[in-house]
Design a protein around this motif. Structure first.
Motif, PDB file in Angstrom:
ATOM      1  N   ARG A  43     -26.533 -21.870  12.659  1.00  0.00           N
ATOM      2  CA  ARG A  43     -27.243 -22.948  12.956  1.00  0.00           C
ATOM      3  C   ARG A  43     -28.643 -22.966  12.525  1.00  0.00           C
ATOM      4  O   ARG A  43     -29.437 -23.706  11.956  1.00  0.00           O
ATOM      5  CB  ARG A  43     -27.043 -22.956  14.516  1.00  0.00           C
ATOM      6  N   LYS A  44     -29.278 -21.612  12.600  1.00  0.00           N
ATOM      7  CA  LYS A  44     -30.728 -21.355  12.298  1.00  0.00           C
ATOM      8  C   LYS A  44     -30.739 -21.609  10.706  1.00  0.00           C
ATOM      9  O   LYS A  44     -31.727 -22.244  10.127  1.00  0.00           O
ATOM     10  CB  LYS A  44     -30.926 -19.889  12.347  1.00  0.00           C
ATOM     11  N   ALA A  98     -28.790 -23.831   9.065  1.00  0.00           N
ATOM     12  CA  ALA A  98     -28.582 -25.327   8.915  1.00  0.00           C
ATOM     13  C   ALA A  98     -30.009 -25.917   9.129  1.00  0.00           C
ATOM     14  O   ALA A  98     -30.726 -26.897   8.306  1.00  0.00           O
ATOM     15  CB  ALA A  98     -27.891 -25.944   9.765  1.00  0.00           C
ATOM     16  N   MET A  99     -30.637 -25.630  10.206  1.00  0.00           N
ATOM     17  CA  MET A  99     -32.069 -25.935  10.691  1.00  0.00           C
ATOM     18  C   MET A  99     -33.199 -25.698   9.454  1.00  0.00           C
ATOM     19  O   MET A  99     -33.816 -26.563   9.039  1.00  0.00           O
ATOM     20  CB  MET A  99     -32.481 -25.378  11.919  1.00  0.00           C
ATOM     21  N   ALA A 100     -33.238 -24.495   8.881  1.00  0.00           N
ATOM     22  CA  ALA A 100     -34.114 -24.011   7.878  1.00  0.00           C
ATOM     23  C   ALA A 100     -33.880 -25.051   6.528  1.00  0.00           C
ATOM     24  O   ALA A 100     -34.868 -25.402   6.009  1.00  0.00           O
ATOM     25  CB  ALA A 100     -33.929 -22.560   7.797  1.00  0.00           C
ATOM     26  N   ARG A 113     -32.578 -27.857   6.672  1.00  0.00           N
ATOM     27  CA  ARG A 113     -32.260 -29.129   6.923  1.00  0.00           C
ATOM     28  C   ARG A 113     -31.022 -29.750   6.614  1.00  0.00           C
ATOM     29  O   ARG A 113     -30.773 -30.858   5.697  1.00  0.00           O
ATOM     30  CB  ARG A 113     -33.536 -29.931   6.220  1.00  0.00           C
ATOM     31  N   THR A 127     -26.460 -29.540   7.582  1.00  0.00           N
ATOM     32  CA  THR A 127     -25.412 -29.349   8.516  1.00  0.00           C
ATOM     33  C   THR A 127     -24.936 -27.833   8.828  1.00  0.00           C
ATOM     34  O   THR A 127     -24.970 -27.554   7.883  1.00  0.00           O
ATOM     35  CB  THR A 127     -24.261 -30.618   8.743  1.00  0.00           C
ATOM     36  N   THR A 128     -24.391 -27.761   9.936  1.00  0.00           N
ATOM     37  CA  THR A 128     -23.606 -26.552  10.246  1.00  0.00           C
ATOM     38  C   THR A 128     -22.563 -26.271   9.400  1.00  0.00           C
ATOM     39  O   THR A 128     -22.176 -25.307   8.675  1.00  0.00           O
ATOM     40  CB  THR A 128     -23.377 -26.125  11.760  1.00  0.00           C
TER      41      THR A 128
END
Length: 199
Positions: free
Chosen positions: A169-170, A172-174, A176, A178-179
């Motif tokens: 998840r981290k 994916a957020m970094a 931008r 999806t998981t």
């Protein structure tokens, strides 16, 4: 109800049936409803793209022709079969070509509109269920990818399942994304490393 009938008037209808009393009765009723229509006989080699709804005469003899006729087309038409008798082989054809409604001979004007409405509704529900099923399958595939990626991280890093998911998840957020994308990257990397070990 008025919306459904208005929708029917936008349909391009094709009748595939010998030109007889049943065909004439049917074409008159389709004309009264306000649809544009055409008539063909015998069964043509292909269904032209412009037709949205097809009334088709089904007999034991037409089985193989009808199957290939409807299979060739990418966009599904609403299919209403016309039968003179019920026997196992005729019923098999109806099911095989995916008919949405059935009219029996002699065709009466009274049953045509209701058959058209029911067939259109049945087809639209089929399409909606098909889309929902596709979405559900994609969701399940994505969940499976994330699970596979979690287990790869757990095995290589000696971490818990929760920690593995947090890492995915981290990332994916970094990045931008999806998981699922990150999970697929982890699965691909694992596959490459495994193949390198084999060589």
């Amino acid at each position: 109800m008025h919306d459904l009938i208005r929708d029917l008037r936008d349909q391009n209808v094709l009748l595939i049936h010998p030109r007889d009393r049943s065909a004439d009765e049917l074409l008159q009723q389709v004309n009264r409803i306000g649809c544009s229509f055409d008539h063909m006989w015998p069964v043509p080699h292909a269904l032209p793209d412009k037709f949205d709804m097809v009334f088709v005469d089904v007999t034991d003899q037409s089985a193989s022709k009808l199957k290939s006729f409807f299979d060739k087309r990418e966009k599904r038409a609403t299919i209403i079969t016309i039968i003179g008798y019920e026997n196992p082989s005729v019923l098999d054809i109806i099911l095989e070509i995916g008919a949405h409604a059935v009219l029996t001979k002699p065709v009466r004007a009274a049953g045509v509109l209701s058959s058209m409405l029911m067939a259109r509704r049945f087809q639209s529900e089929q399409e909606r269920f098909s889309k929902d099923l596709t979405k559900l399958r994609e969701k399940l595939e994505n969940v499976q990818k994330v699970n596979d990626a979690k287990f790869i991280l757990m095995r290589h890093r000696g971490i818990t399942e929760r920690e593995a998911y947090h890492l995915i998840r981290k990332q994916a957020m970094a990045k931008r994304t999806t998981t699922t994308e990150i999970a697929q990257s982890i699965i691909n990397a694992e596959s490459i490393l495994s193949n390198m070990g084999d060589s």
